[in-house]
Design an enzyme around this catalytic site. Structure first.
Site, PDB file in Angstrom:
ATOM      1  N   ASP A  58       0.872  -1.188   0.000  1.00  0.00           N
ATOM      2  CA  ASP A  58       0.000   0.000   0.000  1.00  0.00           C
ATOM      3  C   ASP A  58       0.902   1.229   0.000  1.00  0.00           C
ATOM      4  O   ASP A  58       2.026   1.158  -0.490  1.00  0.00           O
ATOM      5  CB  ASP A  58      -0.955  -0.067   1.212  1.00  0.00           C
TER       6      ASP A  58
ATOM      7  N   HIS B 207       2.185   1.934  -3.194  1.00  0.00           N
ATOM      8  CA  HIS B 207       1.272   2.888  -3.823  1.00  0.00           C
ATOM      9  C   HIS B 207       1.801   4.314  -3.759  1.00  0.00           C
ATOM     10  O   HIS B 207       1.065   5.262  -3.941  1.00  0.00           O
ATOM     11  CB  HIS B 207      -0.113   2.795  -3.188  1.00  0.00           C
TER      12      HIS B 207
END
Ligand SMILES: *[C@@H]1O[C@H](CO)[C@@H](O)[C@H](O)[C@H]1NC(C)=O
Ligand SMILES: *[C@@H]1O[C@H](CO)[C@@H](O)[C@H](O)[C@H]1NC(C)=O
Ligand SMILES: *[C@@H]1O[C@H](CO)[C@@H](O)[C@H](O)[C@H]1NC(C)=O
Ligand SMILES: *[C@@H]1O[C@H](CO)[C@@H](O)[C@H](O)[C@H]1NC(C)=O
Ligand SMILES: *[C@@H]1O[C@H](CO)[C@@H](O)[C@H](O)[C@H]1NC(C)=O
Length: 401
Positions: free
Chosen positions: A225, A248
């Site tokens: 993430d 991310h």
């Protein structure tokens, strides 16, 4: 020793007695090794109680001292959820992690929502440090496989810890976020090595909220993430020399979820690399929020095959459909300077999608050169974005003045 004591006895002068005591009191008075409190470090017996006992002793050390908890090298300590709470008597505490700390797998946690695995709460002047040898392993695989992530704990949380220092640690396979920082003022975070598979859910590297004056530098993060996520109530964060990927990217937000009023300002991200990340530098907010994200600088950023290098997304809405709302989090004064590298974008390499009712203002891009591996995709896309661009490839003609 005896001689000194005798000397003190003869002189009977309080300040000298005090001085001699301090000199005689060996470092063991202020150093608390978890193995002296019953930790086995055999990787099979739960050592949480011993950790908490060592903490209590260090934390309760007489007023104004500095004390140290040591997790020694060469051993693996299995611990269930532990809380290291203040306020402490000691002026500052060092928590030195030289050995490895491992969590129980999912099956051993039961169903209650524990929130976090290793929790530091309300400790002033806390240093959590290592020499890069020991590993803090959340055994996250057992949670990711489980499907339902709603109860998965944050691996290490710092809440209301002012004057915090964290460095030299290796974090891996967190159940949820590797590190969360909430309500902390003044923190230096450096030399962390954070790794989890690119496919692992919700494994943010460092997640920040309601905190000010943070310095985060020289970290390598590979996660499933955000490498770093900056949430509401946060200001004055300086981030530099971070290598992110997979992951991310570095995100501000998501802000304004469920109509929330969020404020973020004074974020500076410099000399960072994004390698095969899903996003690079991103600001994201939900429709219908309030507040602002302003005075943000991304400078000297390198991308290697990043999917979406530059994003402002004020229509953030994963996993569902959302209606556009009248209110929104205002994004202003965002400068992108010296952005280079390559993108895997199938569509736009730069996507500034701002709210219709609360447009982005003061967006400046200069010295940008991002090449897309797909020649057709190297585009800039803007919606309701106001500002200026100089020396940018792709050309950014879509900004409104
Ligand atoms: C410190 O000592 C007091 C009194 O013995 C005790 O009540 C308190 O829980 C201790 N604090 C910690 C953090 O262990
Ligand atoms: C953070 O680092 C700065 C610069 O080295 C230093 O002045 C400051 O005292 C440090 N703060 C903490 C909380 O470690
Ligand atoms: C970032 O890189 C530039 C150019 O190499 C250097 O001058 C600057 O000091 C660096 N800043 C930080 C915070 O690392
Ligand atoms: C690509 O761009 C077009 C035009 O802006 C847009 O309609 C489409 O949703 C984008 N696709 C992706 C995958 O972002
Ligand atoms: C830009 O981002 C918006 C908001 O997420 C999305 O709807 C749109 O498809 C994107 N456009 C391009 C060209 O990628």
């Amino acid at each position: 020793m005896v001689y000194l004591l005798l000397l003190c006895g003869v002189v009977l002068e309080l300040s000298i007695v005090k001085c001699a005591r301090t000199r005689l009191g060996s470092s063991s008075d202020t150093t608390f090794d978890v193995t002296k409190f019953g930790a086995t470090g055999n990787g099979r017996t739960d050592d949480a109680k011993a950790f908490e006992s060592a903490w209590a002793a260090a934390c309760n050390k007489s007023l104004g001292t500095t004390s140290k908890v040591i997790v020694p090298s060469g051993s693996t300590f299995l611990v269930s959820s532990v809380k290291f709470a203040g306020p402490c008597n000691s002026r500052s505490i060092t928590f030195e992690i030289l050995g490895s700390i491992v969590a129980h797998p999912r099956e051993a946690w039961g169903n209650e929502d524990v929130g976090e695995w290793i929790f530091f709460h309300q400790v002033e002047g806390l240093s959590v440090v290592g020499n890069g040898q020991g590993v803090i392993d959340g055994q996250g695989d057992s949670w990711w496989r489980h499907g339902d992530q709603s109860n998965s704990p944050t691996a290490m949380r710092f809440s209301h810890c002012n004057n915090l220092h964290v460095s030299g640690l290796k974090h891996m396979n967190s159940q949820r976020n590797h590190i969360s920082i909430n309500g902390c003022n003044h923190a230096n975070i450096s030399n962390l090595h954070i790794t989890a598979p690119g496919t692992s859910p919700n494994t943010d590297g460092i997640d920040i909220s309601s905190s000010t004056n943070l310095n985060i530098q020289d970290c390598v993060m590979a996660t499933g993430d955000d490498c770093i996520a900056i949430n509401g109530g946060t200001s004055s964060v300086f981030i530099s020399r971070i290598t992110c990927g997979p992951g991310h990217g570095i995100s501000i937000g998501s802000l304004g979820k469920n109509g929330k009023h969020d404020e973020v300002e004074g974020i500076h991200v410099e000399n960072c690399s994004f390698i095969r990340t899903q996003n690079g530098v991103r600001i994201k907010s939900w429709q219908g929020g309030a507040g602002f994200a302003k005075n943000i600088v991304f400078s000297n950023i390198n991308f290697e095959s990043a999917d979406n290098p530059v994003i402002i997304d004020q229509y953030y809405c994963p996993h569902q459909t959302c209606n556009n709302k009248v209110s929104g989090v205002k994004v202003s004064n965002v400068r992108y300077s010296g952005l280079h590298g390559t993108s895997m974008a199938k569509n736009a390499t730069i996507n500034l999608s701002c709210s219709e009712t609360v447009p982005c203002t003061g967006i400046l891009l200069d010295n940008v050169n991002i090449k897309s591996v797909d020649a057709h995709a190297s585009l800039a896309h803007c919606t309701n974005a106001h500002g200026t661009a100089h020396a940018c490839t792709p050309a950014i003609n879509c900004l409104k003045s």
